[in-house]
Design a protein around this motif. Sequence first.
Motif, PDB file in Angstrom:
ATOM      1  N   SER A 196     -42.201 -26.316  -6.891  1.00  0.00           N
ATOM      2  CA  SER A 196     -42.476 -27.153  -5.722  1.00  0.00           C
ATOM      3  C   SER A 196     -42.218 -26.357  -4.442  1.00  0.00           C
ATOM      4  O   SER A 196     -41.218 -25.647  -4.335  1.00  0.00           O
ATOM      5  CB  SER A 196     -41.585 -28.404  -5.730  1.00  0.00           C
ATOM      6  N   GLY A 197     -43.153 -26.496  -3.504  1.00  0.00           N
ATOM      7  CA  GLY A 197     -42.986 -25.827  -2.218  1.00  0.00           C
ATOM      8  C   GLY A 197     -43.497 -24.409  -2.167  1.00  0.00           C
ATOM      9  O   GLY A 197     -43.255 -23.708  -1.185  1.00  0.00           O
ATOM     10  N   THR A 198     -44.215 -23.949  -3.185  1.00  0.00           N
ATOM     11  CA  THR A 198     -44.709 -22.563  -3.187  1.00  0.00           C
ATOM     12  C   THR A 198     -46.067 -22.415  -2.509  1.00  0.00           C
ATOM     13  O   THR A 198     -46.582 -21.305  -2.409  1.00  0.00           O
ATOM     14  CB  THR A 198     -44.802 -22.020  -4.626  1.00  0.00           C
ATOM     15  N   GLY A 199     -46.645 -23.523  -2.052  1.00  0.00           N
ATOM     16  CA  GLY A 199     -47.908 -23.436  -1.319  1.00  0.00           C
ATOM     17  C   GLY A 199     -49.132 -23.691  -2.176  1.00  0.00           C
ATOM     18  O   GLY A 199     -50.213 -23.146  -1.902  1.00  0.00           O
ATOM     19  N   LYS A 200     -49.000 -24.547  -3.181  1.00  0.00           N
ATOM     20  CA  LYS A 200     -50.141 -24.813  -4.072  1.00  0.00           C
ATOM     21  C   LYS A 200     -51.268 -25.542  -3.346  1.00  0.00           C
ATOM     22  O   LYS A 200     -52.443 -25.266  -3.571  1.00  0.00           O
ATOM     23  CB  LYS A 200     -49.668 -25.608  -5.296  1.00  0.00           C
ATOM     24  N   GLU A 201     -50.914 -26.493  -2.464  1.00  0.00           N
ATOM     25  CA  GLU A 201     -51.984 -27.194  -1.726  1.00  0.00           C
ATOM     26  C   GLU A 201     -52.688 -26.253  -0.758  1.00  0.00           C
ATOM     27  O   GLU A 201     -53.903 -26.344  -0.566  1.00  0.00           O
ATOM     28  CB  GLU A 201     -51.425 -28.401  -0.975  1.00  0.00           C
ATOM     29  N   LEU A 202     -51.949 -25.348  -0.140  1.00  0.00           N
ATOM     30  CA  LEU A 202     -52.572 -24.357   0.737  1.00  0.00           C
ATOM     31  C   LEU A 202     -53.562 -23.500  -0.056  1.00  0.00           C
ATOM     32  O   LEU A 202     -54.674 -23.216   0.416  1.00  0.00           O
ATOM     33  CB  LEU A 202     -51.497 -23.471   1.371  1.00  0.00           C
ATOM     34  N   ALA A 203     -53.165 -23.098  -1.252  1.00  0.00           N
ATOM     35  CA  ALA A 203     -54.066 -22.310  -2.101  1.00  0.00           C
ATOM     36  C   ALA A 203     -55.296 -23.126  -2.488  1.00  0.00           C
ATOM     37  O   ALA A 203     -56.415 -22.601  -2.540  1.00  0.00           O
ATOM     38  CB  ALA A 203     -53.319 -21.836  -3.352  1.00  0.00           C
ATOM     39  N   ARG A 384     -41.291 -24.734   1.720  1.00  0.00           N
ATOM     40  CA  ARG A 384     -40.996 -26.004   2.388  1.00  0.00           C
ATOM     41  C   ARG A 384     -39.572 -26.007   2.945  1.00  0.00           C
ATOM     42  O   ARG A 384     -39.327 -26.481   4.056  1.00  0.00           O
ATOM     43  CB  ARG A 384     -41.202 -27.157   1.413  1.00  0.00           C
ATOM     44  N   GLU A 385     -38.626 -25.477   2.182  1.00  0.00           N
ATOM     45  CA  GLU A 385     -37.246 -25.396   2.648  1.00  0.00           C
ATOM     46  C   GLU A 385     -37.126 -24.443   3.829  1.00  0.00           C
ATOM     47  O   GLU A 385     -36.430 -24.715   4.809  1.00  0.00           O
ATOM     48  CB  GLU A 385     -36.329 -24.938   1.511  1.00  0.00           C
ATOM     49  N   LEU A 386     -37.822 -23.300   3.756  1.00  0.00           N
ATOM     50  CA  LEU A 386     -37.804 -22.337   4.849  1.00  0.00           C
ATOM     51  C   LEU A 386     -38.381 -22.955   6.123  1.00  0.00           C
ATOM     52  O   LEU A 386     -37.834 -22.771   7.220  1.00  0.00           O
ATOM     53  CB  LEU A 386     -38.605 -21.092   4.454  1.00  0.00           C
ATOM     54  N   GLN A 387     -39.457 -23.689   5.988  1.00  0.00           N
ATOM     55  CA  GLN A 387     -40.078 -24.320   7.152  1.00  0.00           C
ATOM     56  C   GLN A 387     -39.137 -25.322   7.818  1.00  0.00           C
ATOM     57  O   GLN A 387     -39.001 -25.357   9.043  1.00  0.00           O
ATOM     58  CB  GLN A 387     -41.377 -25.018   6.731  1.00  0.00           C
ATOM     59  N   ASN A 388     -38.469 -26.128   7.016  1.00  0.00           N
ATOM     60  CA  ASN A 388     -37.514 -27.099   7.563  1.00  0.00           C
ATOM     61  C   ASN A 388     -36.362 -26.410   8.281  1.00  0.00           C
ATOM     62  O   ASN A 388     -35.911 -26.843   9.348  1.00  0.00           O
ATOM     63  CB  ASN A 388     -36.983 -28.011   6.457  1.00  0.00           C
TER      64      ASN A 388
END
Length: 498
Positions: A196-203, A384-388
Amino acid sequence: MAERLPVLLIVDDEVRSLESLTRILQDDFDVKTAANVARARDILQSEWVQIVLCDQRMPDMTGVEFLSLLREQYPDVVRIIISGYTDTEDVIRGINQAGIFQYITKPWQPDSLLLTLKNAAHLFDLSRQNELLATELKLSTSHVETTLAQRRQKLKERYQFEDGIIRGEASPMNAVCDRLRQVAPFDISVLLEGESGTGKELAARALHYNSLRWNKPFVAENCGAVPDELLESELFGHKRGAFTGAVADHIGLFERADGGTVFLDEIGEISSAFQVKLLRVLQNGEIRALGSSKPQKVDVRIIAATNKTLEEEVRAGRFREDLYYRIAAMTIHLPPLRERKNDVTVIARAFLAGAAQSFGRASAVLTPEAEACLARYSWPGNIRELQNELQKLLILAGETGRIGADLLSPRILRAAPAREPQAEAFDVMDLEGSLKDRVDALEERILREALIRNRWNKSKAAKELGLSRVGLRLKLQRHNLENVHELPVQRRNAAAKV
């Protein structure tokens, strides 16, 4: 600026009637008068008349005849007949031929007459606004089409593999982007695996906007923890009365995305019963809304994502094998952020710039010490954690524009040094070695965190830890921290792709 009065033309062969009407109406209208049809035509040619109030009985022609001609030449003008005679045929001809707004009989009441004329002026104004809006709409069609095309092109550019997926030069994501670039033009289903949070939707969006379907809809649905009936309604739609609460027809995401791409996130969470329904849709290329007996053909590309390993789920019997092969014509794994250490700083800088723009603030800069702390942390929540964390740092930085390590969250400060692969100091059981080695490693992290939090002020750090300054110095010497004023900054590639 004074509001311009509506222009009213009164046509009557009786002079006293013209004078009387003018006296009553001149405060609310710009009154023009004509004693005959010829004079009325001259006024209509030279003035922008909104309302014509015409007597029915005149020597040269009747009011209905004149207003019928007026309707052809000046269709926007509001036409009103005033007459001392209530001939039914005149009324019918006035409505059918002249298209009159009102038929007023004499003797008229001033208040009633004034109200009728004000309503006529309001009608004229509404008609003009409607005409202008209709004209504007016709003229703006090409502009809307151009704007829509520009926005689609901008979206496509935003999700290009070179600039859309942020990474460093030697990033593990380079191989992933190469694979995505190879797969994107081919109309096959793709399964994206990763935490989770690895950017799957972006891909998934990058796949869509680099495919032949890029100018068609992209819709996403998170399948995790959604009841089957609700998920079926969201994806395939429902008819009114299909279930309790279905008060109107609902178009599902598959129908909305017809011609485009459907992204099914957390597909590993769907129930066995819904797996059968989804398989039937993918096999037949048609959906059937809840409460409907009529199937409907849809043309969509499926991109699915999961934080599980679906092959293991298939072997365990929790996921249908036939559905797996339907959605996984190509499987692509996205690495977690802890395996992308060289990307952390590049991503952080890009996110800070984007967050600053969103918050309407000047961009902030990470100190080398803060960047080193970010790079050492394992990021279990990934991007996601980095962004927050970066959003929080931007707020805490205030107007200084400087983000030091002292602003970082304690869990990041407690991260293990580079020589220790374990990430979190509070995972004591993960430390290896004898009891003394483990205690020393834990003590070193606590000392380092206290120094960073107090900006390497040893007096403050000693007070916080309940040590004397001499006691703190001895511990720092034992852990080789006595002359360290910044965390070691790992060498990073100077060139980075953002």
